[in-house]
Design an enzyme around this catalytic site. Structure first.
Site, PDB file in Angstrom:
ATOM      1  N   ALA A 197      23.946   2.658  54.431  1.00 25.08           N
ATOM      2  CA  ALA A 197      25.062   3.188  55.166  1.00 25.08           C
ATOM      3  C   ALA A 197      25.014   2.372  56.461  1.00 25.08           C
ATOM      4  O   ALA A 197      23.797   2.199  56.980  1.00 25.08           O
ATOM      5  CB  ALA A 197      25.151   4.693  55.444  1.00 25.08           C
TER       6      ALA A 197
ATOM      7  N   SER B 163      27.590   1.442  60.075  1.00 25.80           N
ATOM      8  CA  SER B 163      28.604   1.715  60.841  1.00 25.80           C
ATOM      9  C   SER B 163      30.215   1.396  60.396  1.00 25.80           C
ATOM     10  O   SER B 163      31.035   1.983  60.859  1.00 25.80           O
ATOM     11  CB  SER B 163      28.667   1.240  62.392  1.00 25.80           C
ATOM     12  N   MET B 164      30.126   0.673  59.501  1.00 28.17           N
ATOM     13  CA  MET B 164      31.344   0.225  58.909  1.00 28.17           C
ATOM     14  C   MET B 164      31.659   1.318  57.566  1.00 28.17           C
ATOM     15  O   MET B 164      32.716   1.364  57.125  1.00 28.17           O
ATOM     16  CB  MET B 164      31.539  -1.356  58.371  1.00 28.17           C
ATOM     17  N   GLY B 165      30.586   1.705  56.931  1.00 23.35           N
ATOM     18  CA  GLY B 165      30.994   2.477  56.043  1.00 23.35           C
ATOM     19  C   GLY B 165      29.760   2.602  55.008  1.00 23.35           C
ATOM     20  O   GLY B 165      28.653   2.093  55.416  1.00 23.35           O
ATOM     21  N   LYS B 166      29.997   3.077  53.772  1.00 22.79           N
ATOM     22  CA  LYS B 166      28.794   3.159  52.805  1.00 22.79           C
ATOM     23  C   LYS B 166      28.533   1.919  52.076  1.00 22.79           C
ATOM     24  O   LYS B 166      29.371   1.049  51.677  1.00 22.79           O
ATOM     25  CB  LYS B 166      29.074   4.123  51.758  1.00 22.79           C
ATOM     26  N   VAL B 167      27.399   1.668  51.650  1.00 21.72           N
ATOM     27  CA  VAL B 167      27.233   0.681  50.606  1.00 21.72           C
ATOM     28  C   VAL B 167      26.494   1.265  49.399  1.00 21.72           C
ATOM     29  O   VAL B 167      25.687   2.166  49.338  1.00 21.72           O
ATOM     30  CB  VAL B 167      26.120  -0.397  50.969  1.00 21.72           C
TER      31      VAL B 167
ATOM     32  N   ASP C 248      25.224 -10.886  64.772  1.00 15.61           N
ATOM     33  CA  ASP C 248      24.446  -9.354  64.778  1.00 15.61           C
ATOM     34  C   ASP C 248      23.216  -9.649  64.244  1.00 15.61           C
ATOM     35  O   ASP C 248      22.938  -8.702  63.316  1.00 15.61           O
ATOM     36  CB  ASP C 248      25.576  -8.517  63.989  1.00 15.61           C
TER      37      ASP C 248
HETATM   38  N1  LIG Z   1      23.536  -6.652  49.375  1.00 11.35           N
HETATM   39  C1  LIG Z   1      22.829  -5.518  49.590  1.00 11.35           C
HETATM   40  N2  LIG Z   1      21.942  -5.202  48.753  1.00 11.35           N
HETATM   41  C2  LIG Z   1      21.328  -4.123  48.964  1.00 11.35           C
HETATM   42  N3  LIG Z   1      21.466  -3.248  50.103  1.00 11.35           N
HETATM   43  C3  LIG Z   1      22.581  -3.669  50.911  1.00 11.35           C
HETATM   44  C4  LIG Z   1      23.243  -4.788  50.771  1.00 11.35           C
HETATM   45  N4  LIG Z   1      24.200  -5.019  51.682  1.00 11.35           N
HETATM   46  C5  LIG Z   1      23.909  -3.849  52.554  1.00 11.35           C
HETATM   47  N5  LIG Z   1      22.965  -2.861  51.995  1.00 11.35           N
HETATM   48  C6  LIG Z   1      22.391  -1.819  52.671  1.00 11.35           C
HETATM   49  O1  LIG Z   1      23.426  -1.069  53.158  1.00 11.35           O
HETATM   50  C7  LIG Z   1      23.119  -0.981  54.634  1.00 11.35           C
HETATM   51  C8  LIG Z   1      24.253  -1.139  55.439  1.00 11.35           C
HETATM   52  O2  LIG Z   1      24.960  -2.373  55.242  1.00 11.35           O
HETATM   53  P1  LIG Z   1      25.815  -3.471  56.329  1.00 11.35           P
HETATM   54  O3  LIG Z   1      24.664  -3.542  57.300  1.00 11.35           O
HETATM   55  O4  LIG Z   1      26.352  -4.486  55.546  1.00 11.35           O
HETATM   56  O5  LIG Z   1      26.671  -2.484  56.860  1.00 11.35           O
HETATM   57  P2  LIG Z   1      27.328  -2.199  58.034  1.00 11.35           P
HETATM   58  O6  LIG Z   1      28.346  -1.057  58.251  1.00 11.35           O
HETATM   59  O7  LIG Z   1      28.075  -3.457  58.728  1.00 11.35           O
HETATM   60  O8  LIG Z   1      25.962  -1.754  59.114  1.00 11.35           O
HETATM   61  P3  LIG Z   1      25.904  -2.087  60.671  1.00 11.35           P
HETATM   62  O9  LIG Z   1      26.365  -0.785  61.211  1.00 11.35           O
HETATM   63  O10 LIG Z   1      24.427  -2.245  60.965  1.00 11.35           O
HETATM   64  O11 LIG Z   1      26.934  -3.066  61.023  1.00 11.35           O
HETATM   65  C9  LIG Z   1      22.191  -1.865  54.910  1.00 11.35           C
HETATM   66  O12 LIG Z   1      21.040  -1.596  55.678  1.00 11.35           O
HETATM   67  C10 LIG Z   1      21.573  -2.084  53.483  1.00 11.35           C
HETATM   68  O13 LIG Z   1      20.299  -1.075  53.466  1.00 11.35           O
END
Ligand SMILES: Nc1ncnc2c1ncn2[C@@H]1O[C@H](COP(=O)(O)OP(=O)(O)OP(=O)(O)O)[C@@H](O)[C@H]1O
Length: 906
Positions: A46, A48-52, A173
């Site tokens: 997860a 700040s943009m959402g869940k993964v 970033d």
């Molecule tokens: N391709 C991937 N494979 C496995 N885990 C992933 C992948 N992409 C993202 N994740 C997991 O999801 C989390 C959040 O992903 P990401 O950083 O892209 O989201 P975000 O919302 O942009 O985060 P931030 O708030 O840091 O900008 C990562 O820290 C990681 O643990």
């Protein structure tokens, strides 16, 4: 695989849509894409943009990581409609750009985008699933890396950044959290959510990123070209890798600002002078004096043990000549470039310009002028052109030329001449790959970097040739319209502000030359990946001495040469000098300790004495040995529950089986047992995972489990879970104690540290919300212009929407937490704040920050949620403790993990 064209249409949310204008009542569980349906599984991350979430192809075993970004911002009741609309628009532009940029990148160390879909309410980005864990966990487990290991990672980061920069893309970033590790032990950079295109002679004005990793010029709200801010962040990352802590830290945010802007770095004495030198060249506060990527890549520390600088994996290119490919124009969307016709006109104008023609002539001249290779290069038998190119512009720039990338970029007709040309090349190259992809059997898929491209250490010594540089001027300014200082993320990571990134034309120098391409590692060997290398060094429990016991034993996987000697202290010293310079003694006074200054240090005994030595360091082997010894135990083991365990099977899973979706474990466990002797452990794990995945319709196991179960209700087999390869990254302690004893210890420590917890299968889910005395939070005076530029700070929070980027009227700023450790920020020349407010309180601003209003999210950044799992170490009758961050500030999390480990004294 073709990527859905998000800019051309929206897939309706259909059955999952809601009547609400902004929020569906329920997220979808399948994602339709041009390539088929994807079934969403458990949450693996997860931001700040959402869940993964993990997602699996409906008609196959292929797995991806699906980043789900809610469209629109959460209305917290404080935003005006206009604010909200601006925020939504900006967020949309950014997300679209992230998808557009990442879909074009094709690099072994950048996480590739498989597909993206936009529905009424969400963006779904399907990324290559990176299943080796996070660099963050790796560092938590290891404290710091040996320079050799850090070099390997650094070369890969450099390779990826250089590739981006030469395609006119700046990441903006880069931080340790955005570096994942693949199954091969290579890095994968993720999260291009803040990335943008830059023009070599333009300026970006959006100030964004994570504070710890942010370049000083960003904190000063100065316009920048692009690559130089990545170099700074890279310098911070390198420091973290080799030192196990961030170079700039302070409990007081103004003091932290001041430290970053001052740029005085403490180097531990164990660092090699070359490493220190490199970091010191990257962490130069004046961006004009800061090392360029070129300098970084060719620095002696970077090339030590290798035949040359890292390969940037740029494909061979030729200067553009009319007529150009109209299919490419059609596909250049997502960047707000305009219509295909207008793109065509702009590109034609550019390539017919005097500047471009001069660049091309220079390129041709350099190409045709043979130059003698350097001594080392001769031995490698590289082509003459390569030496000529490398030695000409490249060497000049590196050794004697101006050191900013800003002055180097812009003169190469092939790379980063202008964003428009770069995107043309990238789109064309993608289309070419797709054509190959659709060709029969041997075609490689463009997303499958790991199989498609040899990793650095495995590549043949013959370099791919890139172009030489020509000293001409590219005055074409690039504009990225549409982005406003809004686009809130669903969590309080601040992003960007400003009339974003409309570069201003500046005068510039010349572009750095191409790098040697594939290279062979000389000394470091092929390193089949961290995950596959295991130390055989281990000690049995009876051999543990008191001294060993005083140090948390570590289950580690490391290179054969992994250091087992005493670990050195590398605590951050908070000297009087610092306090004086910072002028913030009160901000640091009190009982609160810096949250991660010693985070990665060796544990300290109850009396505070630092311990030395790693104690028992064991290997975690899997495969045959594990299979032999674990087969009977496996039948009883619950399936892994963590994302990391899950990831083990990502690429091993077969097609989904019909009939999954009911009660899990029992049947599958029995089945596993029945086949224990015949099947590989991987297959058995795979089947267990399938069974488990099939039973996770929407939310995670964790989320289901968070309803709370006490350990009394868990049967023995649920008290711990087996750890296989994944434990390498996050198992930080082991013990010969029984699982119930470890659980009791954890309960004791969590209570002691005021951490709320719920016992779940295999461990604990924890929540910590430190109490803060708001009266002690400083509120520096604000200047009249304080509302013109914004920095906002915040940690990650799950399940909330937070719009940080808006240009609405100034509002009451949120209170920064003193322990607000994640400190993402944004800053805009033009924006004012419309961040949804929570926990409003006094504002604060960095001293001397005359036009900056510092903001923070107290509640969001300070609440930490994490899991602790007790894991079984195969063969050794040991149990380990594994941490996994769910939400909250990275450094706060690290600090907490460290503290718990210390107190556990396993
Ligand atoms: N391709 C991937 N494979 C496995 N885990 C992933 C992948 N992409 C993202 N994740 C997991 O999801 C989390 C959040 O992903 P990401 O950083 O892209 O989201 P975000 O919302 O942009 O985060 P931030 O708030 O840091 O900008 C990562 O820290 C990681 O643990």
């Amino acid at each position: 695989m073709p990527t859905a064209d998000p800019s051309r249409g929206v897939v309706p949310d259909g059955a999952h849509s809601s009547s609400s204008a902004t929020k569906p009542s329920r997220s979808r569980t399948t994602i339709p894409t041009p390539s088929g349906k994807w079934i969403l599984g458990k949450t693996i991350g997860a931001g700040s943009m959402g869940k993964v979430k993990l997602a699996r192809k409906e008609d196959g075993g292929e797995q991806v990581a699906c980043k789900i970004i809610p469209r629109g911002s959460t209305d917290d009741g404080h935003q005006s409609r206009a604010d909200r609309e601006r925020a939504d628009h900006s967020k949309e532009v950014r997300t679209q750009r992230e998808a557009a940029i990442v879909s074009l990148l094709n690099h072994p160390y950048i996480c590739g985008l498989r597909d993206s879909v936009r529905t009424n309410y969400h963006w779904y980005m399907l990324f290559e699933y990176v299943n080796g864990g996070q660099m963050l966990d790796y560092i938590i487990s290891h404290g710091k890396l040996k320079e050799k290991q850090a070099r390997k990672f650094s070369r890969q980061i450099a390779s990826a950044l250089d590739y981006c920069h030469r395609n006119s893309i700046v990441h903006r970033d880069l931080k340790i959290e955005n570096i994942l590790i693949s199954k091969n032990g290579d890095i994968k950079i993720i999260d291009f959510g803040l990335s943008n295109l830059f023009a070599p002679r333009g300026h970006l004005k959006t100030f964004c990123g994570s504070l710890y990793f942010a370049a000083p010029e960003l904190l000063q709200a100065r316009a920048y070209t692009g690559p130089e801010v990545d170099v700074w962040s890279f310098g911070i990352v390198l420091y973290v890798l080799v030192c196990g802590k961030v170079p700039f830290d302070d409990q007081s945010m103004p003091a932290l600002h001041a430290k970053i802007k001052k740029g005085v770095v403490d180097y531990p004495n164990w660092l090699s002078s070359e490493c220190k030198h490199l970091i010191s060249r990257m962490l130069v506060t004046d961006p004009k004096q800061r090392a360029s990527m070129q300098e970084v890549m060719t620095h002696p520390w970077m090339v030590k043990g290798f035949n040359g600088p890292p390969d940037n994996f740029l494909p061979p290119r030729e200067p553009l000549v009319a007529p150009l490919d109209p299919e490419v124009f059609q596909a250049m969307h997502g960047f707000n470039f305009g219509s295909p016709e207008s793109i065509q006109a702009q590109i034609l104008k550019t390539i017919e310009s005097d500047e471009y023609q001069r660049a091309v002539r220079m390129y041709q001249r350099e190409k045709d002028t043979p130059q003698p290779p350097k001594e080392g290069e001769k031995k490698r038998g590289f082509g003459l052109d390569f030496y000529k190119r490398r030695n000409s512009q490249h060497s000049r720039d590196t050794l004697t030329g101006p050191s900013t990338e800003a002055l180097q970029l812009g003169n190469d007709p092939l790379n980063a001449f202008s964003p428009l040309l770069s995107i043309y090349y990238l789109v064309k190259e993608k289309q070419d790959r797709e054509r190959v992809d659709t060709a029969p059997p041997t075609a490689a898929r463009d997303h499958d970097h790991e199989t498609e491209r040899p990793r650095e250490k495995e590549t043949a010594p013959m370099p791919e040739l890139a172009a030489p540089r020509a000293a001409v001027t590219n005055s074409a300014a690039y504009e990225m319209p549409g982005e406003k200082p809004t686009g809130g993320r669903s969590r309080p990571r601040a992003r960007t502000h400003g009339e974003d990134d409309a570069p201003e034309t500046i005068k510039g120098g010349h572009l750095a030359p191409p790098e040697p391409k594939p290279e062979k590692e000389k000394k470091e060997g092929t390193v089949p990946g961290l995950l596959r290398r295991f130390s055989t060094r281990k000690r049995r429990e009876p051999e543990r001495t008191e001294r060993d016991r005083s140090h948390p034993p570590v289950v580690q996987v490391h290179s054969p040469s992994h250091e087992l000697g005493p670990r050195k202290s590398y605590s951050i010293r908070r000297s009087r000098r610092d306090q004086d310079e910072d002028g913030e003694p009160s901000a640091r006074s009190g009982s609160s300790q810096p949250q991660h200054r010693e985070l990665l240090s060796p544990p300290v005994s109850a009396g505070g004495a630092r311990r030395s030595g790693l104690g028992r360091s064991t290997s975690v082997n899997s495969g045959a040995d594990v299979r032999r010894n674990q087969s009977s135990r496996l039948a009883k083991d619950p399936p892994p529950t963590s994302g990391s365990e899950q990831s083990m099977n990502a690429e091993q899973q077969g097609p989904p089986r019909p009939g999954h979706g009911h009660s899990r474990s029992v049947t599958m466990r029995a089945k596993s047992l029945g086949h224990a002797r015949r099947e590989s452990i991987q297959q058995r794990r795979q089947r267990r995972e399938e069974a488990r995945e099939a039973n996770v319709p929407e939310e995670t196991d964790l989320e289901n489990e968070q309803s709370g179960r006490s350990s009394e209700k868990l049967d023995d087999s649920e008290l711990a879970k087996p750890v296989f390869l994944k434990g390498l990254f996050s198992v930080s302690t082991t013990s010969g104690k029984s699982v119930p004893a470890i659980r009791a210890d954890i309960r004791r420590v969590l209570k002691q540290l005021n951490v709320d917890y719920t016992e779940i299968k295999g461990g604990f889910t924890c929540r910590h919300a430190p109490s803060i005395d708001l009266n002690k939070v400083q509120d520096p005076p604000m200047s009249p212009s304080a509302n013109r530029r914004r920095f906002s700070f915040g940690g990650l929070r799950r399940g909330e929407d937070d719009s940080r980027e808006s240009d609405g009227p100034p509002k009451t700023p949120r209170t920064p937490g003193r322990s607000d450790r994640d400190r993402s920020y944004s800053n805009s020349e033009t924006s004012v704040d419309s961040i949804p407010r929570r926990n409003n309180g006094p504002s604060r601003r960095a001293p001397g920050e005359t036009s900056t209003q510092v903001q923070s999210d107290l509640g969001g950044s300070m609440v930490l949620e994490f899991e602790i799992f007790i894991v079984k170490v195969p063969l050794l009758t040991l149990h380990g403790v594994q941490f996994k961050r769910l939400t909250g500030n990275t450094w706060q999390y690290k600090s907490m993990a460290d503290q718990i480990l210390r107190e556990l004294r396993l």
